[in-house]
Design a protein around this motif. Structure first.
Motif, PDB file in Angstrom:
ATOM      1  N   ALA A  53       8.280   5.350  -2.895  1.00 59.76           N
ATOM      2  CA  ALA A  53       8.970   5.841  -4.095  1.00 59.76           C
ATOM      3  C   ALA A  53       9.073   7.364  -4.074  1.00 59.76           C
ATOM      4  O   ALA A  53      10.127   7.941  -4.422  1.00 59.76           O
ATOM      5  CB  ALA A  53       8.219   5.370  -5.341  1.00 59.76           C
ATOM      6  N   GLY A  54       8.007   8.035  -3.645  1.00 55.74           N
ATOM      7  CA  GLY A  54       8.038   9.496  -3.595  1.00 55.74           C
ATOM      8  C   GLY A  54       9.033  10.013  -2.577  1.00 55.74           C
ATOM      9  O   GLY A  54       9.757  10.992  -2.835  1.00 55.74           O
ATOM     10  N   LEU A  55       9.114   9.378  -1.419  1.00 57.97           N
ATOM     11  CA  LEU A  55      10.066   9.798  -0.396  1.00 57.97           C
ATOM     12  C   LEU A  55      11.502   9.560  -0.853  1.00 57.97           C
ATOM     13  O   LEU A  55      12.393  10.398  -0.605  1.00 57.97           O
ATOM     14  CB  LEU A  55       9.804   9.039   0.907  1.00 57.97           C
ATOM     15  CG  LEU A  55       8.497   9.373   1.622  1.00 57.97           C
ATOM     16  CD1 LEU A  55       8.257   8.409   2.787  1.00 57.97           C
ATOM     17  CD2 LEU A  55       8.507  10.810   2.127  1.00 57.97           C
ATOM     18  N   ALA A  56      11.715   8.433  -1.515  1.00 53.84           N
ATOM     19  CA  ALA A  56      13.066   8.160  -2.023  1.00 53.84           C
ATOM     20  C   ALA A  56      13.473   9.213  -3.045  1.00 53.84           C
ATOM     21  O   ALA A  56      14.618   9.712  -3.025  1.00 53.84           O
ATOM     22  CB  ALA A  56      13.094   6.767  -2.649  1.00 53.84           C
ATOM     23  N   LEU A  76       0.816  -1.213   0.000  1.00 49.47           N
ATOM     24  CA  LEU A  76       0.000   0.000   0.000  1.00 49.47           C
ATOM     25  C   LEU A  76       0.847   1.260   0.000  1.00 49.47           C
ATOM     26  O   LEU A  76       0.464   2.285  -0.594  1.00 49.47           O
ATOM     27  CB  LEU A  76      -0.929   0.004   1.227  1.00 49.47           C
ATOM     28  CG  LEU A  76      -2.034  -1.065   1.237  1.00 49.47           C
ATOM     29  CD1 LEU A  76      -2.753  -1.071   2.581  1.00 49.47           C
ATOM     30  CD2 LEU A  76      -3.022  -0.818   0.103  1.00 49.47           C
ATOM     31  N   ALA A  77       2.003   1.192   0.673  1.00 43.42           N
ATOM     32  CA  ALA A  77       2.847   2.386   0.787  1.00 43.42           C
ATOM     33  C   ALA A  77       3.862   2.507  -0.334  1.00 43.42           C
ATOM     34  O   ALA A  77       4.689   3.436  -0.315  1.00 43.42           O
ATOM     35  CB  ALA A  77       3.568   2.363   2.142  1.00 43.42           C
ATOM     36  N   ALA A  78       3.824   1.609  -1.313  1.00 47.30           N
ATOM     37  CA  ALA A  78       4.834   1.642  -2.381  1.00 47.30           C
ATOM     38  C   ALA A  78       4.918   2.999  -3.075  1.00 47.30           C
ATOM     39  O   ALA A  78       6.029   3.530  -3.279  1.00 47.30           O
ATOM     40  CB  ALA A  78       4.553   0.523  -3.381  1.00 47.30           C
ATOM     41  N   PRO A  79       3.799   3.622  -3.465  1.00 46.00           N
ATOM     42  CA  PRO A  79       3.913   4.949  -4.093  1.00 46.00           C
ATOM     43  C   PRO A  79       4.545   5.981  -3.156  1.00 46.00           C
ATOM     44  O   PRO A  79       5.357   6.809  -3.601  1.00 46.00           O
ATOM     45  CB  PRO A  79       2.457   5.311  -4.421  1.00 46.00           C
ATOM     46  CG  PRO A  79       1.740   4.003  -4.504  1.00 46.00           C
ATOM     47  CD  PRO A  79       2.402   3.140  -3.477  1.00 46.00           C
ATOM     48  N   LEU A  80       4.184   5.934  -1.864  1.00 45.68           N
ATOM     49  CA  LEU A  80       4.757   6.869  -0.905  1.00 45.68           C
ATOM     50  C   LEU A  80       6.247   6.617  -0.730  1.00 45.68           C
ATOM     51  O   LEU A  80       7.041   7.567  -0.672  1.00 45.68           O
ATOM     52  CB  LEU A  80       4.034   6.731   0.432  1.00 45.68           C
ATOM     53  CG  LEU A  80       4.563   7.602   1.582  1.00 45.68           C
ATOM     54  CD1 LEU A  80       4.474   9.092   1.227  1.00 45.68           C
ATOM     55  CD2 LEU A  80       3.785   7.311   2.870  1.00 45.68           C
ATOM     56  N   TRP A  93      16.079  19.706   5.402  1.00 46.76           N
ATOM     57  CA  TRP A  93      14.711  20.218   5.508  1.00 46.76           C
ATOM     58  C   TRP A  93      13.695  19.129   5.200  1.00 46.76           C
ATOM     59  O   TRP A  93      12.642  19.029   5.845  1.00 46.76           O
ATOM     60  CB  TRP A  93      14.512  21.431   4.586  1.00 46.76           C
ATOM     61  CG  TRP A  93      14.473  21.114   3.116  1.00 46.76           C
ATOM     62  CD1 TRP A  93      15.498  21.150   2.235  1.00 46.76           C
ATOM     63  CD2 TRP A  93      13.306  20.704   2.374  1.00 46.76           C
ATOM     64  NE1 TRP A  93      15.084  20.782   0.974  1.00 46.76           N
ATOM     65  CE2 TRP A  93      13.730  20.513   1.037  1.00 46.76           C
ATOM     66  CE3 TRP A  93      11.967  20.496   2.694  1.00 46.76           C
ATOM     67  CZ2 TRP A  93      12.870  20.115   0.013  1.00 46.76           C
ATOM     68  CZ3 TRP A  93      11.104  20.109   1.674  1.00 46.76           C
ATOM     69  CH2 TRP A  93      11.547  19.915   0.349  1.00 46.76           C
ATOM     70  N   ALA A  94      14.000  18.253   4.227  1.00 46.02           N
ATOM     71  CA  ALA A  94      13.087  17.141   3.934  1.00 46.02           C
ATOM     72  C   ALA A  94      13.086  16.141   5.098  1.00 46.02           C
ATOM     73  O   ALA A  94      12.044  15.590   5.470  1.00 46.02           O
ATOM     74  CB  ALA A  94      13.502  16.445   2.646  1.00 46.02           C
ATOM     75  N   GLY A  95      14.273  15.937   5.684  1.00 50.45           N
ATOM     76  CA  GLY A  95      14.379  15.016   6.810  1.00 50.45           C
ATOM     77  C   GLY A  95      13.577  15.477   8.002  1.00 50.45           C
ATOM     78  O   GLY A  95      13.029  14.662   8.757  1.00 50.45           O
ATOM     79  N   ARG A  96      13.500  16.806   8.190  1.00 54.11           N
ATOM     80  CA  ARG A  96      12.791  17.311   9.367  1.00 54.11           C
ATOM     81  C   ARG A  96      11.305  16.976   9.316  1.00 54.11           C
ATOM     82  O   ARG A  96      10.714  16.548  10.316  1.00 54.11           O
ATOM     83  CB  ARG A  96      13.018  18.818   9.493  1.00 54.11           C
ATOM     84  CG  ARG A  96      12.670  19.370  10.862  1.00 54.11           C
ATOM     85  CD  ARG A  96      13.201  20.776  11.033  1.00 54.11           C
ATOM     86  NE  ARG A  96      14.656  20.855  10.972  1.00 54.11           N
ATOM     87  CZ  ARG A  96      15.470  20.545  11.991  1.00 54.11           C
ATOM     88  NH1 ARG A  96      14.960  20.151  13.139  1.00 54.11           N
ATOM     89  NH2 ARG A  96      16.774  20.634  11.848  1.00 54.11           N
ATOM     90  N   TRP A  97      10.661  17.158   8.162  1.00 53.13           N
ATOM     91  CA  TRP A  97       9.229  16.836   8.126  1.00 53.13           C
ATOM     92  C   TRP A  97       8.990  15.332   8.026  1.00 53.13           C
ATOM     93  O   TRP A  97       7.961  14.819   8.466  1.00 53.13           O
ATOM     94  CB  TRP A  97       8.484  17.620   7.048  1.00 53.13           C
ATOM     95  CG  TRP A  97       8.862  17.372   5.618  1.00 53.13           C
ATOM     96  CD1 TRP A  97       9.680  18.132   4.840  1.00 53.13           C
ATOM     97  CD2 TRP A  97       8.380  16.308   4.780  1.00 53.13           C
ATOM     98  NE1 TRP A  97       9.771  17.605   3.578  1.00 53.13           N
ATOM     99  CE2 TRP A  97       8.969  16.482   3.510  1.00 53.13           C
ATOM    100  CE3 TRP A  97       7.521  15.236   4.963  1.00 53.13           C
ATOM    101  CZ2 TRP A  97       8.751  15.624   2.438  1.00 53.13           C
ATOM    102  CZ3 TRP A  97       7.282  14.378   3.907  1.00 53.13           C
ATOM    103  CH2 TRP A  97       7.899  14.572   2.660  1.00 53.13           C
ATOM    104  N   MET A  98       9.944  14.583   7.435  1.00 50.52           N
ATOM    105  CA  MET A  98       9.794  13.125   7.465  1.00 50.52           C
ATOM    106  C   MET A  98       9.869  12.592   8.895  1.00 50.52           C
ATOM    107  O   MET A  98       9.090  11.730   9.299  1.00 50.52           O
ATOM    108  CB  MET A  98      10.882  12.455   6.614  1.00 50.52           C
ATOM    109  CG  MET A  98      10.630  12.498   5.116  1.00 50.52           C
ATOM    110  SD  MET A  98      11.684  11.353   4.192  1.00 50.52           S
ATOM    111  CE  MET A  98      13.301  11.982   4.591  1.00 50.52           C
TER     112      MET A  98
END
Length: 624
Positions: A445-448, A439-443, A503-508
């Protein structure tokens, strides 16, 4: 000791049915043990049944935790509706049982035989020994009574019977005849424990008499024989009816029979009494045990009657023991161990089940022998005190349970090895981990892609952590800090406003999205969905004694630390929560943590990157 007790018809003294489970359970509680009973609402007080819209209710009765499923039952139900009630309760109890706190022992008491299914299933899932109490011989008894006629159902019942006998560490039987029958079927003698029904000597007594009973019902000056119990096909009501007919025809107007109870054959009996104009057979509604005690004290003899079938001789009926405790002679029509009890101590009399004239003659004779009746009653009370004291019977059962628990504990591994722990947890990890990954595959991929676009390679951060039994593994996370961050700043710790976090790491990190790749660790078997916090090698080395306990299980993607404060916890608190998880984990605990994790993540509870090292490390490291 924590005892989980399955009984579909659990009842207290305020009800009109057997209270064996209640009497035993409350004595276990008095010893300081925890007892949880899984039952139905069938025999609970009307005020305690809750709403019909509620699938279950929870209550505490005399220290006993009661979990009652909303599955009604009545002796007036049709055969098909009874089977449906059995099936519905079995399904509900099989779900509820494994979700309750881990027991030290699981006890299931029939009838019906299907009560053993949730009992054995829960015992297997929770790694606890199983004790099965057989009140009646199933399926032979319902087959003999014609209640079970379908060949497929008979075969299934016999298969279930064999399964329960094999799976139980102890089988509790209530009569010598039942014990002999099971020995004949190959059940080992050391597995059988004889704990008959018993006498509640504090409730029934020769001195406890309802002085108004006879006057209210026109029985003053009469010799009263009392039957108190179920009114079904197995209960010998034909003999009761024919004996009353014979007494009235013979002009024995000084003898009266009182029948208290309910069941499918009661309407039939009422119609026959009216048709024959019987004045000496009085039917009364069921009475709670605490009321019945006074009525039984007002009677002259007690009746323990059943239909004329040899299979019924294995019974251990409550009405028999109530009469003994009340100091009243008991007339029995079972040619078995109950006959031997009354005859060897002259505590009553035996009449054949198919001979109503013998019953009528026995009652007429006792009515003319008040001194003999009195002596028989005194003998009955002595038998009750000597052989069937409820406290002594509870002690027998407790000793059997305690032996089972001790042997199970002695043979157990450092952590309980139930079916869930051995196989179910891994199955749950694969099922949830696989579904979540898909289910999280698209997410994912987007995070990567986000990490790659904003801070380059590597996309994943792989760090050595310590897993089950001290084995190390590489734990995956999306990289949320600059490359080689541990070589700079506070190293493995974070500082307020740490510049190493992208900055991306902070919200992740705010929503724990950086930890999603740990699903791969779950699928590989390095981690579980739920478990203790995965720790670094140097932290494990600093607290090796505590981690020796914690590392009995795999670390988890989430756990008690995650849902009880996360980064806002001190090291001592984290260790406490991890140890508590290892001591208590099971299916119910894991599902509860998973459900609590969702709001914890969404609401960012405990998520913080500005907790100082001095706050976290409040436990001094162990000496090297």
């Amino acid at each position: 000791m924590r005892i989980l007790y399955f009984h579909q018809y659990f009842a207290t003294r305020s009800s009109a049915v057997a209270t064996r489970s209640f009497e035993l359970a409350r004595r276990f509680v008095e010893r300081g043990h925890e007892v949880t009973v899984v039952t139905s609402v069938a025999q609970l007080d009307a005020g305690s049944r809750g709403s019909a819209w509620s699938p279950l209710l929870r209550d505490t009765v005399d220290g006993i935790e009661v979990v009652a499923l909303h599955v009604p039952y009545s002796n007036y139900f049709s055969y098909q509706r009874r089977l449906a009630a059995f099936a519905l309760f079995t399904a509900g109890a099989s779900i509820a049982g494994p979700l309750l706190p881990r027991p030290d022992v699981v006890v299931a008491t029939s009838t019906p035989l299907t009560i053993g299914i949730p009992g054995l299933l829960t015992a297997r899932l929770r790694g606890a020994p199983f004790v099965f109490e057989l009140r009646d011989l199933w399926p032979e008894l319902p087959i003999a009574m014609g209640a079970l006629r379908s060949p497929p159902l008979i075969a299934a019942a016999r298969g279930l019977e064999r399964l329960l006998y094999r799976g139980a560490r102890r089988i509790v039987v209530l009569s010598e005849a039942s014990r002999d029958a099971l020995l004949g079927r190959g059940v080992p003698a050391d597995k059988l424990v004889f704990v008959p029904n018993a006498c509640d000597l504090d409730l029934f007594s020769p001195d406890r008499v309802d002085e108004t009973f006879r006057r209210r019902h026109g029985l003053t000056g009469k010799f009263v024989a009392l039957y108190a119990g179920a009114m079904g096909r197995a209960n010998g009501l034909e003999q009761l009816l024919e004996a009353a007919t014979a007494l009235q025809a013979a002009g024995n107007d000084d003898v009266a029979i009182v029948a208290i109870g309910d069941g499918g054959r009661r309407p039939w009996l009422e119609e026959r009494i009216r048709a024959r104009g019987l004045r000496n057979l009085l039917l009364l509604p069921p009475l709670p045990k605490d009321k019945l005690a006074g009525v039984l004290g007002a009677a002259d003899v007690g009746l323990t009657l059943f239909a004329p079938d040899p299979m019924l001789e294995t019974n251990s009926p409550n009405k028999f023991f109530d009469a003994l405790a009340a100091g009243r002679p008991v007339i029995v029509n079972l040619d078995g161990w109950l006959r031997r009890v009354v005859e060897q101590d002259n505590a009553g009399a035996y009449v054949p089940a198919d001979d109503p004239e013998a019953l009528a003659a026995t009652l007429a004779a006792l009515a003319q022998e008040p001194e003999l009746t009195r002596r028989m009653g005194a003998n009955a009370r002595r038998v009750a005190e000597r052989d069937f004291d409820r406290d002594a019977m509870a002690e027998l059962l407790y000793e059997a349970i305690d032996q089972v628990v001790e042997r199970h504990a002695g043979a157990a591994t450092p952590h309980p090895g139930g079916l869930y722990e051995r196989r179910g947890k891994r199955i749950l990890d694969l099922a949830l981990g696989g579904a979540a990954t898909a289910l999280a595959a698209p997410l994912l991929a987007g995070l990567a892609a986000t990490v790659l676009a904003t801070s380059g390679r590597p996309v994943l951060f792989v760090q050595e952590r310590v897993g089950k039994d001290g084995a190390t593994f590489g734990m995956y996370k999306f990289r949320s800090m600059v490359p080689d961050a541990v070589e700079h700043g506070a190293g493995f710790y974070l500082e307020e406003g740490d510049a190493r976090i992208t900055w991306a790491g902070r919200w992740m990190r705010a929503f724990s999205l950086d930890e999603l790749p740990q699903l791969l660790n779950v699928l590989k078997g390095d981690m579980s969905i739920v478990g203790p916090r995965p720790n670094l090698e140097f932290i494990v080395a600093q607290h090796r004694e505590r981690f020796a306990r914690i590392l009995q299980v795999k670390p988890g993607l989430t756990g008690l630390v995650a849902v009880n404060g996360r980064n806002r916890l001190k090291r001592s608190q984290m260790l406490d929560w991890d140890e508590r998880y290892v001591e208590t984990f099971g299916l119910r605990t894991d599902l509860a943590i998973i459900l609590r994790t969702i709001p914890t993540v969404l609401l960012r509870r405990g998520a913080s990157d500005d907790v100082p090292r001095e706050f976290i490390e409040d436990v001094p490291p162990a000496p090297v």
